[in-house]
Design an enzyme around this catalytic site. Structure first.
Site, mmCIF file in Angstrom:
data_model
loop_
_atom_site.group_PDB
_atom_site.id
_atom_site.type_symbol
_atom_site.label_atom_id
_atom_site.label_comp_id
_atom_site.label_asym_id
_atom_site.label_seq_id
_atom_site.Cartn_x
_atom_site.Cartn_y
_atom_site.Cartn_z
ATOM 1 N N PHE A 194 47.079 -17.232 25.326
ATOM 2 C CA PHE A 194 48.383 -17.768 25.736
ATOM 3 C C PHE A 194 48.651 -17.631 27.234
ATOM 4 O O PHE A 194 49.701 -18.067 27.715
ATOM 5 C CB PHE A 194 49.515 -17.090 24.951
ATOM 6 N N ARG A 204 64.854 -3.023 25.238
ATOM 7 C CA ARG A 204 64.017 -3.678 24.228
ATOM 8 C C ARG A 204 64.825 -3.967 22.957
ATOM 9 O O ARG A 204 64.660 -5.016 22.337
ATOM 10 C CB ARG A 204 62.764 -2.863 23.953
ATOM 11 N N HIS A 254 62.145 -10.951 29.462
ATOM 12 C CA HIS A 254 60.985 -10.048 29.492
ATOM 13 C C HIS A 254 61.522 -8.651 29.738
ATOM 14 O O HIS A 254 62.497 -8.476 30.470
ATOM 15 C CB HIS A 254 60.040 -10.431 30.640
#
Length: 141
Positions: free
Chosen positions: A59, A87, A117
């Site tokens: 990817f 997270r 991210h």
């Protein structure tokens, strides 16, 4: 509880949707302080360098192409257990599997265009923050 720093990137899809402020509110409401922030349109070379850990993965090219497709907003966040807290706010990588109320469940469209991210460990966070912010540009408050 440990005060930590983590790197967060609001990816091109979320920037294009104009949800930067909504995402920042989630950080702050969770007790995370934004100690450095900037908008940048990554070059291919910078995106490849930042994601070099994934260079051998299938990817990688699509990830780099996506990350250079538009501007991103990069921030260093600080707070108690900042890495895990961030997270948890992001949710699962695949927004279809992310819990309701997480950033990815609310703002992401796909596993590729997944809005944000975040660093996965303290060591990674230190490297990622240094990539975008020289130490002199990070301010505890």
């Amino acid at each position: 509880m440990a005060i930590e720093r983590t790197l967060s990137i609001i990816k091109p899809d979320a920037v294009a949707k104009n949800v930067i402020g909504q995402i920042y509110s989630r950080f702050e409401n969770a007790g995370l302080k934004i100690v450095a922030s900037r908008m940048v349109h990554l070059s291919r070379a910078d995106a490849e360098k930042f994601y070099a850990v994934h260079a051998a993965r299938p990817f990688f090219k699509d990830l780099v192409d996506f990350m250079i497709s538009g501007p991103v907003v990069v921030q260093a966040l600080e707070g108690e257990n900042a890495i895990l807290k961030h997270r948890d706010l992001m949710g699962a990588t695949d927004p279809k599997k992310a819990e309701k109320g997480t950033i990815r469940a609310d703002f992401a469209d796909s596993i590729d265009a997944n809005a944000v991210h975040g660093s996965d460990a303290a060591e990674t966070a230190a490297v990622e923050i240094a990539f975008f912010f020289p130490q002199v540009n990070v301010y505890s408050r």
